[in-house]
Design a protein around this motif. Structure first.
Motif, mmCIF file in Angstrom:
data_model
loop_
_atom_site.group_PDB
_atom_site.id
_atom_site.type_symbol
_atom_site.label_atom_id
_atom_site.label_comp_id
_atom_site.label_asym_id
_atom_site.label_seq_id
_atom_site.Cartn_x
_atom_site.Cartn_y
_atom_site.Cartn_z
ATOM 1 N N GLY A 66 0.977 -1.237 0.000
ATOM 2 C CA GLY A 66 -0.122 0.010 -0.006
ATOM 3 C C GLY A 66 0.705 1.353 -0.069
ATOM 4 O O GLY A 66 2.158 1.201 -0.216
ATOM 5 N N ASP A 67 0.369 2.280 0.394
ATOM 6 C CA ASP A 67 0.964 3.575 0.299
ATOM 7 C C ASP A 67 2.000 3.549 1.446
ATOM 8 O O ASP A 67 1.522 3.002 2.555
ATOM 9 N N GLY A 68 2.982 4.189 1.440
ATOM 10 C CA GLY A 68 3.967 4.356 2.458
ATOM 11 C C GLY A 68 4.817 5.562 2.394
ATOM 12 O O GLY A 68 4.604 6.447 1.451
ATOM 13 N N ARG A 69 5.622 5.937 3.148
ATOM 14 C CA ARG A 69 6.403 7.134 3.233
ATOM 15 C C ARG A 69 7.050 7.444 1.664
ATOM 16 O O ARG A 69 6.737 8.709 1.128
ATOM 17 N N TYR A 70 7.641 6.513 1.445
ATOM 18 C CA TYR A 70 8.289 6.490 -0.200
ATOM 19 C C TYR A 70 7.653 5.815 -1.166
ATOM 20 O O TYR A 70 8.250 5.328 -2.208
ATOM 21 N N SER A 71 6.418 5.522 -0.956
ATOM 22 C CA SER A 71 5.655 4.594 -2.086
ATOM 23 C C SER A 71 4.361 4.931 -2.361
ATOM 24 O O SER A 71 3.526 5.112 -1.364
ATOM 25 N N ARG A 72 3.881 4.970 -3.627
ATOM 26 C CA ARG A 72 2.522 5.028 -3.892
ATOM 27 C C ARG A 72 1.961 3.509 -3.885
ATOM 28 O O ARG A 72 2.665 2.568 -3.947
ATOM 29 N N ALA A 73 0.673 3.320 -3.638
ATOM 30 C CA ALA A 73 0.201 2.272 -3.952
ATOM 31 C C ALA A 73 0.563 1.463 -5.093
ATOM 32 O O ALA A 73 0.453 2.195 -6.231
ATOM 33 N N GLY A 74 0.850 0.336 -4.904
ATOM 34 C CA GLY A 74 1.303 -0.226 -6.250
ATOM 35 C C GLY A 74 2.787 -0.068 -6.730
ATOM 36 O O GLY A 74 3.171 -0.769 -7.704
ATOM 37 N N LEU B 104 10.844 -1.576 -1.059
ATOM 38 C CA LEU B 104 10.945 -2.607 -0.145
ATOM 39 C C LEU B 104 11.664 -1.907 1.053
ATOM 40 O O LEU B 104 12.775 -1.162 0.900
ATOM 41 N N TYR B 105 10.930 -1.729 1.994
ATOM 42 C CA TYR B 105 11.425 -1.319 3.533
ATOM 43 C C TYR B 105 11.987 -2.189 4.573
ATOM 44 O O TYR B 105 11.357 -3.217 4.643
ATOM 45 N N LEU B 106 13.200 -1.890 4.807
ATOM 46 C CA LEU B 106 13.758 -2.706 5.636
ATOM 47 C C LEU B 106 14.696 -1.770 6.658
ATOM 48 O O LEU B 106 14.704 -0.772 6.569
ATOM 49 N N ARG C 173 0.864 11.127 5.767
ATOM 50 C CA ARG C 173 -0.454 10.365 5.981
ATOM 51 C C ARG C 173 -1.450 11.588 5.910
ATOM 52 O O ARG C 173 -2.828 11.376 5.817
ATOM 53 N N GLU C 174 -1.029 12.845 5.864
ATOM 54 C CA GLU C 174 -2.118 13.915 5.935
ATOM 55 C C GLU C 174 -2.512 14.629 4.542
ATOM 56 O O GLU C 174 -3.114 15.508 4.648
ATOM 57 N N THR C 175 -1.830 14.177 3.619
ATOM 58 C CA THR C 175 -2.146 14.914 2.285
ATOM 59 C C THR C 175 -2.260 13.497 1.330
ATOM 60 O O THR C 175 -1.534 12.593 1.497
ATOM 61 N N ALA C 176 -2.845 13.996 0.159
ATOM 62 C CA ALA C 176 -3.080 13.144 -1.162
ATOM 63 C C ALA C 176 -1.698 12.640 -1.506
ATOM 64 O O ALA C 176 -1.679 11.501 -2.271
ATOM 65 N N ALA C 177 -0.884 13.843 -1.958
ATOM 66 C CA ALA C 177 0.248 13.437 -2.473
ATOM 67 C C ALA C 177 1.612 14.028 -1.462
ATOM 68 O O ALA C 177 1.796 15.189 -1.680
ATOM 69 N N PRO C 178 2.133 13.076 -0.809
ATOM 70 C CA PRO C 178 3.021 13.719 0.362
ATOM 71 C C PRO C 178 4.457 14.063 -0.318
ATOM 72 O O PRO C 178 4.843 13.504 -1.358
#
Length: 155
Positions: free
Chosen positions: A32-40, A44-46, A104-109
């Protein structure tokens, strides 16, 4: 002429906490969405340490979520932007925005634009310092296990 973004090599054992139901797909990256990733968007967060995993879970654990299992991975990567470096961070902020702004507070961080810009500089990922536990850090890969990219193997 603007200098290129300095990139560094990273290797070692890294950790990823996942829902046990998704452990077999842990190397597929986030879903899903993440700090550095749009859904899809493959990401890889490690974490660089078990303590880093715990710090990351502070921000990401939902109250109704299952306990996670922590998996170990060996990583070899050579083109990584290090956001712990003050000069690199200043350059990223100037060119692309604040990677540490609330995503998490904006549509396009802003951190999505940061990822796009860092990736356009030739990086395969970035080092993200922990904001929950200063001194700890995470590795965020934009691509892995593809020709010319970082290698990530289960341990």
């Amino acid at each position: 002429m603007i200098a290129t973004l300095p990139l560094k090599s990273v290797s070692g054992i890294f950790f990823r906490a996942v829902d046990p139901l998704h452990a077999a797909e842990a190397l597929s990256g986030s879903r899903g969405d993440g700090r550095y990733s749009r859904a899809g968007q493959p990401t890889l967060y490690l974490s660089a340490s078990l303590e880093g995993v715990e710090a990351a879970l502070i921000a990401h654990r939902a109250s109704d979520e299952r306990e996670r299992v922590v998996l170990r991975f060996a990583v070899e990567a050579v083109r990584i932007a290090d956001l712990r470096d003050g000069d690199t961070l200043a350059r990223v902020r100037e060119e692309a925005g604040d990677p540490f702004a609330d995503w998490r507070e904006t549509a396009a961080p802003p951190s999505w634009s940061v990822r796009d810009w860092i990736e356009a500089q030739g990086a395969d990922g970035l080092i993200d310092p922990s904001r929950k536990a200063p001194g700890l850090w995470h590795l965020v890969l934009f691509r892995w296990n593809v020709p010319g990219g970082p290698i990530v193997r289960p341990q």
